[in-house]
Each structure stands twice: as C-alpha cells, then as structure tokens.
Design a protein around this motif. Structure first.
Motif, short mmCIF file in Angstrom:
data_model
loop_
_atom_site.label_atom_id
_atom_site.label_comp_id
_atom_site.label_asym_id
_atom_site.label_seq_id
_atom_site.Cartn_x
_atom_site.Cartn_y
_atom_site.Cartn_z
N ARG A 48 0.83 -1.34 0.13
CA ARG A 48 -0.02 -0.07 -0.05
C ARG A 48 1.04 1.39 0.02
NH1 ARG A 48 -3.02 -3.58 3.17
NH2 ARG A 48 -4.88 -3.88 2.32
N PRO A 49 0.66 1.99 -1.00
CA PRO A 49 1.32 3.30 -0.63
C PRO A 49 1.17 4.16 0.50
CG PRO A 49 -0.61 3.55 -2.39
CD PRO A 49 -0.47 2.36 -1.82
N VAL A 50 2.29 4.59 0.95
CA VAL A 50 2.21 5.38 2.27
C VAL A 50 1.71 6.81 1.89
CG1 VAL A 50 3.56 6.67 4.07
CG2 VAL A 50 3.87 4.27 3.40
N LYS A 51 0.86 7.15 2.72
CA LYS A 51 -0.17 8.43 2.32
C LYS A 51 0.64 9.65 2.97
CE LYS A 51 -4.82 6.88 2.25
NZ LYS A 51 -4.54 5.41 1.96
N ARG A 52 0.22 10.67 2.45
CA ARG A 52 0.90 12.20 3.18
C ARG A 52 0.88 12.04 4.54
NH1 ARG A 52 3.03 15.45 -0.10
NH2 ARG A 52 2.52 15.05 -2.39
N TRP A 53 1.55 12.81 5.20
CA TRP A 53 1.65 12.64 6.40
C TRP A 53 0.69 14.13 6.99
CZ3 TRP A 53 3.98 15.15 11.09
CH2 TRP A 53 4.18 14.15 12.17
N VAL A 54 0.50 14.10 8.37
CA VAL A 54 -0.07 15.26 9.03
C VAL A 54 0.06 16.52 8.19
CG1 VAL A 54 -0.83 16.44 11.04
CG2 VAL A 54 -0.26 14.06 11.08
N MET A 57 2.17 16.90 4.55
CA MET A 57 3.79 16.76 4.64
C MET A 57 3.92 15.55 3.60
SD MET A 57 5.32 19.07 6.45
CE MET A 57 6.73 18.39 6.98
N ASP A 58 5.18 15.56 2.99
CA ASP A 58 5.26 14.42 2.21
C ASP A 58 5.32 13.10 2.99
OD1 ASP A 58 5.95 15.67 -0.33
OD2 ASP A 58 8.03 15.89 0.15
N PRO A 59 5.16 12.12 2.11
CA PRO A 59 4.97 10.69 2.97
C PRO A 59 6.08 10.40 3.86
CG PRO A 59 4.38 10.49 0.79
CD PRO A 59 4.98 11.75 0.72
N MET A 60 5.93 9.84 4.93
CA MET A 60 6.88 9.38 5.91
C MET A 60 6.39 8.21 6.76
SD MET A 60 8.91 9.34 9.07
CE MET A 60 7.33 9.56 9.89
N ILE A 61 7.16 7.18 7.01
CA ILE A 61 6.85 6.27 7.92
C ILE A 61 7.89 5.61 8.65
CG2 ILE A 61 7.17 4.32 5.94
CD1 ILE A 61 4.84 2.80 6.94
N GLY A 82 6.97 24.66 15.30
CA GLY A 82 5.88 25.31 14.54
C GLY A 82 5.81 24.61 12.95
N ARG A 83 6.07 23.40 12.92
CA ARG A 83 5.85 23.09 11.55
C ARG A 83 4.60 22.21 11.32
NH1 ARG A 83 10.45 20.60 8.66
NH2 ARG A 83 9.04 21.16 7.02
N LEU A 84 3.77 22.09 12.56
CA LEU A 84 2.60 21.26 12.43
C LEU A 84 1.42 22.16 12.66
CD1 LEU A 84 1.95 18.17 12.05
CD2 LEU A 84 1.74 18.31 14.54
N VAL A 85 1.14 22.72 11.77
CA VAL A 85 0.05 23.87 11.88
C VAL A 85 -1.16 23.63 10.96
CG1 VAL A 85 1.59 25.68 12.63
CG2 VAL A 85 1.15 25.37 10.02
N GLY A 86 -0.91 22.61 10.22
CA GLY A 86 -2.07 21.94 9.15
C GLY A 86 -2.29 22.74 7.98
N ASN A 87 -1.26 23.69 7.78
CA ASN A 87 -1.70 24.41 6.27
C ASN A 87 -0.30 24.35 5.46
OD1 ASN A 87 0.25 25.91 7.81
ND2 ASN A 87 -1.09 27.78 7.81
N GLN A 88 0.37 23.31 5.66
CA GLN A 88 1.42 23.18 4.84
C GLN A 88 0.87 23.01 3.27
OE1 GLN A 88 1.38 21.50 7.63
NE2 GLN A 88 3.28 22.05 8.79
N THR A 89 1.79 23.35 2.44
CA THR A 89 1.33 23.34 0.92
C THR A 89 1.72 21.82 0.65
OG1 THR A 89 3.38 24.10 0.09
CG2 THR A 89 1.60 25.66 0.48
N GLU A 90 0.94 21.31 -0.39
CA GLU A 90 1.35 19.98 -0.89
C GLU A 90 2.85 19.94 -1.14
OE1 GLU A 90 -0.17 16.94 -4.25
OE2 GLU A 90 -1.71 17.94 -2.86
N GLY A 91 3.65 18.69 -0.71
CA GLY A 91 4.80 18.65 -1.10
C GLY A 91 5.86 19.20 -0.06
#
Length: 175
Positions: A48-54, A57-61, A82-91
């Motif tokens: 299964r492909p790993v989905k984007r992170w929270v 963010m790019d996929p990470m597992i 301060g990087r987990l604010v939910g508004n990161q752009t795709e990628g």
C-alpha cells in the motif's frame, strides 16, 4: 512467493512481518514509499502506498514495534518547531525531524528495548544511486564512526561522508 513456504508451524502460516519499500518514482517525479504487510485473509503480501503525513507533508513512515511511539514523538518535534500547523502546501518536506526522533530513541534505549545501537543512514538519490552515511555515535565528540550500524575499526578508513547526529552536518573525514 509466500504460498511456496511450507511449514507445520502454525505461526509460519500467518507471518507477522512487514516491510517498507521506497525509492524515486520517475513516473510520479518524486520519492514514493510503500508499506508491505501480509494479509491473512488474502494469504499474500499487500503493498500500500504511504499517504501524506499530517498537514499535507510528504509521505514518511516508521517501522517496527516502536512506530506508534516514534510517530507521537515526531508530532511533538514538529509542533515545537512550529511546523505542524495543518496548512503546509502539498509537497512540504521534512528536514531531519524523523532522524531526530530515531536518534533520541536510540540514545535513551536500554538493553530491554527492542531498538538500540547506532543509527543506520542511507542517502537515496533520484538517479538510482544509494550510499550509506557514517554516523558519529553517540556524538561527534566521541570520535567513533559507525557505518551501517557497525563501528569503523581503528585500522579502517572510509570514503563515505560522516554525519554529526546533532548538527546534521556531514563531512568527509579522510580528505
């Protein structure tokens, strides 16, 4: 391939094993990751492909029995930065935060833990090359270099770059 394994041991019939596979996809023009796990109902391994992170963010597992703990720690690290604010752009990409989590977990591990030792780091390039990085372990001040989890012995030298696990700078120690 899994169906070719024959055993009278019941535990071998439903292997409790998973794999992480990743690399650069020329089709998608990005690095992709797949989680591979045995499905007892279908009696085969499923990728299964790993989905984007929270927050996009790019996929990470993380893998293994400490994956949930590592994910929780990564959320904490990302919040503190301060990087987990939910508004990161795709990628949006991680920097070294996943490595920080693994580094700290390894440093605080005991013999009773299922993880331990020096981190094993491999740099994967999009042009089909991969090279291990040495790591100063447990820190650069120790002067001890580990490559793929093994200490570099006194008579050995390496052409691989060596990573400082605290500053994340790497250097060629044999120049």
């Amino acid at each position: 391939m899994a169906s070719s394994i024959l055993s009278d041991i019941p535990a071998m019939m439903n292997p409790d094993v998973s794999f992480i596979f990743g690399g650069y996809s020329w089709i998608h023009k990005r690095f992709d990751i797949w989680a591979i796990k045995y499905d007892a109902v279908q009696k085969k391994f499923i990728a299964r492909p790993v989905k984007r992170w929270v927050g996009g963010m790019d996929p990470m597992i993380f893998g293994g029995d400490k994956a949930k703990e590592a994910n929780a720690k990564l959320v904490d690290v990302m919040r503190k930065k301060g990087r987990l604010v939910g508004n990161q752009t795709e990628g949006s990409s991680f920097d070294m935060e996943p490595f920080e989590v693994v580094r700290d977990m390894l440093r605080s591990s005991t013999q009773a833990d299922s993880i331990g030792g020096a981190p094993q780091v491999v740099k994967v390039y999009q042009h089909m090359n991969a090279l291990p990085l040495g790591v100063f372990w447990p820190d650069k001040a120790s002067g001890k270099v580990y490559i793929q989890g093994r200490p570099l012995l006194g008579y050995e030298s390496t052409d691989f770059w060596v990573l400082d696990p605290d500053t994340f700078y790497s250097e060629n120690i044999n120049h």
